[in-house]
Design an enzyme around this catalytic site. Structure first.
Site, mmCIF file in Angstrom:
data_model
loop_
_atom_site.group_PDB
_atom_site.id
_atom_site.type_symbol
_atom_site.label_atom_id
_atom_site.label_comp_id
_atom_site.label_asym_id
_atom_site.label_seq_id
_atom_site.Cartn_x
_atom_site.Cartn_y
_atom_site.Cartn_z
ATOM 1 N N LYS A 68 0.760 -1.238 0.043
ATOM 2 C CA LYS A 68 0.025 0.003 0.050
ATOM 3 C C LYS A 68 0.834 1.231 0.102
ATOM 4 O O LYS A 68 1.836 1.224 0.496
ATOM 5 C CB LYS A 68 -0.795 -0.051 1.229
ATOM 6 C CG LYS A 68 -2.034 0.771 1.283
ATOM 7 C CD LYS A 68 -3.195 0.288 0.459
ATOM 8 C CE LYS A 68 -4.505 1.196 0.168
ATOM 9 N NZ LYS A 68 -5.577 0.487 -0.436
ATOM 10 N N ASP A 117 -6.875 4.427 -4.689
ATOM 11 C CA ASP A 117 -7.587 4.392 -3.370
ATOM 12 C C ASP A 117 -8.147 5.857 -3.020
ATOM 13 O O ASP A 117 -8.532 6.474 -3.943
ATOM 14 C CB ASP A 117 -6.561 3.873 -2.221
ATOM 15 C CG ASP A 117 -7.332 3.701 -0.958
ATOM 16 O OD1 ASP A 117 -8.030 2.445 -0.810
ATOM 17 O OD2 ASP A 117 -7.134 4.172 -0.008
HETATM 18 P P1 NDP Z 1 -12.971 7.856 -2.752
HETATM 19 O O1 NDP Z 1 -11.878 9.107 -2.828
HETATM 20 O O2 NDP Z 1 -13.472 7.804 -4.062
HETATM 21 O O3 NDP Z 1 -14.197 8.176 -1.977
HETATM 22 C C1 NDP Z 1 -13.984 8.175 -0.661
HETATM 23 C C2 NDP Z 1 -15.580 8.479 -0.096
HETATM 24 O O4 NDP Z 1 -15.194 8.515 1.438
HETATM 25 C C3 NDP Z 1 -15.915 10.007 -0.174
HETATM 26 O O5 NDP Z 1 -17.239 10.143 -0.528
HETATM 27 C C4 NDP Z 1 -15.288 10.690 0.850
HETATM 28 O O6 NDP Z 1 -15.921 11.735 1.407
HETATM 29 C C5 NDP Z 1 -15.487 9.759 2.047
HETATM 30 N N1 NDP Z 1 -14.571 9.696 3.067
HETATM 31 C C6 NDP Z 1 -13.371 9.750 3.063
HETATM 32 N N2 NDP Z 1 -12.643 9.732 4.266
HETATM 33 C C7 NDP Z 1 -13.581 10.174 5.060
HETATM 34 C C8 NDP Z 1 -13.862 10.394 6.347
HETATM 35 N N3 NDP Z 1 -12.783 10.509 7.332
HETATM 36 N N4 NDP Z 1 -14.884 10.622 7.037
HETATM 37 C C9 NDP Z 1 -16.132 10.343 6.343
HETATM 38 N N5 NDP Z 1 -16.199 9.951 4.822
HETATM 39 C C10 NDP Z 1 -14.988 10.070 4.346
HETATM 40 O O7 NDP Z 1 -12.457 6.460 -2.391
HETATM 41 P P2 NDP Z 1 -12.690 4.906 -2.680
HETATM 42 O O8 NDP Z 1 -14.132 4.919 -2.953
HETATM 43 O O9 NDP Z 1 -11.728 4.474 -3.545
HETATM 44 O O10 NDP Z 1 -12.437 4.282 -1.222
HETATM 45 C C11 NDP Z 1 -13.372 4.155 -0.164
HETATM 46 C C12 NDP Z 1 -12.944 3.203 0.839
HETATM 47 O O11 NDP Z 1 -12.805 1.859 0.023
HETATM 48 C C13 NDP Z 1 -11.473 3.362 1.336
HETATM 49 O O12 NDP Z 1 -11.534 2.611 2.612
HETATM 50 C C14 NDP Z 1 -10.604 2.221 0.254
HETATM 51 O O13 NDP Z 1 -9.510 1.905 1.097
HETATM 52 C C15 NDP Z 1 -11.513 1.016 0.178
HETATM 53 N N6 NDP Z 1 -11.149 0.451 -1.020
HETATM 54 C C16 NDP Z 1 -10.991 0.974 -2.304
HETATM 55 C C17 NDP Z 1 -10.958 0.264 -3.384
HETATM 56 C C18 NDP Z 1 -11.083 0.737 -4.725
HETATM 57 O O14 NDP Z 1 -11.026 -0.248 -5.709
HETATM 58 N N7 NDP Z 1 -11.219 2.351 -4.780
HETATM 59 C C19 NDP Z 1 -10.640 -1.115 -3.305
HETATM 60 C C20 NDP Z 1 -10.727 -1.702 -2.045
HETATM 61 C C21 NDP Z 1 -11.045 -1.001 -0.895
HETATM 62 P P3 NDP Z 1 -15.275 13.325 0.909
HETATM 63 O O15 NDP Z 1 -15.618 13.291 -0.520
HETATM 64 O O16 NDP Z 1 -15.932 14.335 1.621
HETATM 65 O O17 NDP Z 1 -13.662 13.253 0.925
#
Ligand code: NDP
Length: 451
Positions: free
Chosen positions: A130, A170
């Site tokens: 990571k 991510d």
């Molecule tokens: P994005 O950046 O596309 O989206 C993240 C989302 O989560 C946004 O809506 C963001 O809101 C919100 N968010 C981020 N930090 C916080 C916080 N501290 N409190 C509340 N909301 C928060 O990321 P992904 O969708 O890619 O990733 C989301 C999760 O999935 C993570 O845990 C990631 O590790 C996991 N994941 C992702 C994969 C992928 O293929 N993308 C694969 C496997 C796991 P805002 O817009 O306000 O920041």
């Protein structure tokens, strides 16, 4: 006997905490795994004697570097970048890159550690890693993001490669950032090779990669329910987040006839009593990825209720998909969800449930709970398929990739059942995922001897 197991876990965790001071998320991730693996190893002395779990909790290497870039005003900015190469026993290091102001070494070590087990569960030859930086892309222009990505890759390129370490996206790293990162890598090494996954379809990406994590979390829920003769169709769902994982999770749920009541971002959540439509989800996807706006705007656009500064866990629903970030469900949230009669949780985000919350769900007899390392494995699985397509210089059709993703999620589910089934037929999905993920990596490490 029980006390003995607890003692061994406490002693093991004391060592982990002493060797990794202040890295609380890493401690949490290790504890969650060790709780299942230490009892499992009790009658398997080879793992204990050769200190396999201790070796797995120590990354192969952690690279930390300075990233200097120029903002639009011409001022110099300094950030810190990392790549944690956790374990490559069963394949090249593989795992995403996160750009978020909260990124630090401990956070990336927790994510890299989890990734080892998740990648093993997919059945594909991928180790775990990571990376990321404490850079906040929010509010930055495209040019600033480009300069940051180029500066980040100018150091990271020397540590990665298609057979060495293959990063992906991510939080904060979507298709725009992957394009800039891959472009800079290609320029530096003068080779076009599959060093990053999540690329656009035009330059070596795979069909279904953007959708894979969200879709996979829904497939995992469907597998758990159908194991009990039930289905996703017709159920009301709570989804958190509105990024890549959340939006495709919502899309697949609606596609399968479920009702999506909520989506959120770090400022609050929206509640659609009748369920969001596919058009509304598409609008929100565009809002978050192109216009880079806030979820509150969706509430205004569609006349929905918006709850500022809150998470969606107080709303009554049957299926829960935390798809935002780590520890977004605490013990109190879990108690509320159980009280409201939820049937299942499929973790789209990494480690979204605190240890307290896992306990609460575990004690509730009627809750099916898939941990992230199983539920969100669809993303890295299709990344693995992207690597295969890149090395074959081919692009498989969409239907083929989707069918493979479905098959992999079934395999992930079935391994959880095989290793997690309890007396009376109840499946402990945490235990199943931890043990199934562990054995393959541990056996490979044993085969290599002492290193
Ligand atoms: P994005 O950046 O596309 O989206 C993240 C989302 O989560 C946004 O809506 C963001 O809101 C919100 N968010 C981020 N930090 C916080 C916080 N501290 N409190 C509340 N909301 C928060 O990321 P992904 O969708 O890619 O990733 C989301 C999760 O999935 C993570 O845990 C990631 O590790 C996991 N994941 C992702 C994969 C992928 O293929 N993308 C694969 C496997 C796991 P805002 O817009 O306000 O920041």
């Amino acid at each position: 006997m029980v006390i003995d197991k607890a003692d061994r876990l406490d002693k093991f965790m004391e060592g982990v905490i002493a060797r990794n001071p202040g890295e609380t998320e890493f401690h949490q991730a290790v504890q969650e795994v060790a709780t299942d693996i230490i009892p499992y190893m009790a009658d398997k002395p080879i793992y204990k004697d050769l200190r396999i779990l201790e070796r797995m909790t120590e990354p192969d290497r952690v690279i930390s570097f300075r990233v200097v870039w120029e903002d639009d005003k011409g001022d110099l900015r300094v950030n810190r970048g990392f790549r944690v190469q956790q374990n490559n026993a069963i394949g090249p290091y593989k795992g995403g890159i996160r750009f978020h102001p909260s990124v630090n070494q401990g956070m990336l070590k927790f994510l890299a550690f989890e990734q080892v087990f998740k990648n093993s569960l997919t059945g594909l030859p991928m180790g775990g890693g990571k990376g990321g930086a404490n850079f906040n892309p929010k509010g930055r222009s495209d040019r600033e993001v480009m300069r940051f990505c180029q500066a980040f890759m100018t150091e990271m390129f020397r540590h990665i490669g298609p057979e060495t370490d293959v990063p992906a996206g991510d939080i904060g790293v979507g298709s725009r950032e992957v394009g800039y990162l891959f472009g800079q890598y290609k320029r530096l090494v003068n080779r076009f090779e599959g060093v990053i996954t999540g690329k656009a379809l035009d330059f070596g990406g795979s069909y279904v990669r953007p959708q894979a994590t969200g879709y996979g979390a829904v497939y995992m829920m469907e597998e758990m329910l159908s194991h009990h003769g039930e289905h996703v169709e017709g159920r009301s769902c709570l989804v958190s987040g509105s990024g890549n994982v959340a939006s495709y999770c919502a899309e697949k749920l609606i596609d399968m006839g479920a009702k999506v009541l909520t989506l959120s971002d770090s400022s609050g959540f929206i509640h659609a009593k009748e369920g969001l439509t596919q058009d509304q989800v598409a609008w929100i996807k565009e809002l978050k990825t192109v216009r880079r706006g806030r979820i509150e705007e969706a509430a205004k656009e569609f006349g929905l209720k918006y709850y500022k500064g809150k998470n969606p866990w107080g709303i009554a629903g049957e299926l829960v998909f935390p798809c935002a970030t780590q520890n977004e469900i605490d013990g109190e949230d879990a108690a509320t969800l159980v009280k409201n009669g939820i049937r299942g949780i499929s973790e789209g985000a990494n480690m979204p449930t605190a240890l307290e919350a896992i306990k609460v769900f575990g004690l509730a007899k009627n809750v099916l709970h898939a941990p992230a390392k199983a539920a969100n494995a669809g993303g890295v699985a299709v990344s693995g398929l992207e690597m295969s397509q890149n090395s074959l210089h081919l692009q498989w059709p969409e239907a083929e990739v989707e069918a493979r993703l479905r098959g992999i999620m079934r395999l992930v589910h079935d391994q959880c059942v095989e290793y997690g089934i309890q007396k009376g037929g109840h499946v402990d999905y945490f235990k199943g995922a931890n043990i199934a993920g562990f054995t393959k990596v541990a056996n490979a490490m044993l085969a290599y001897g002492v290193m």
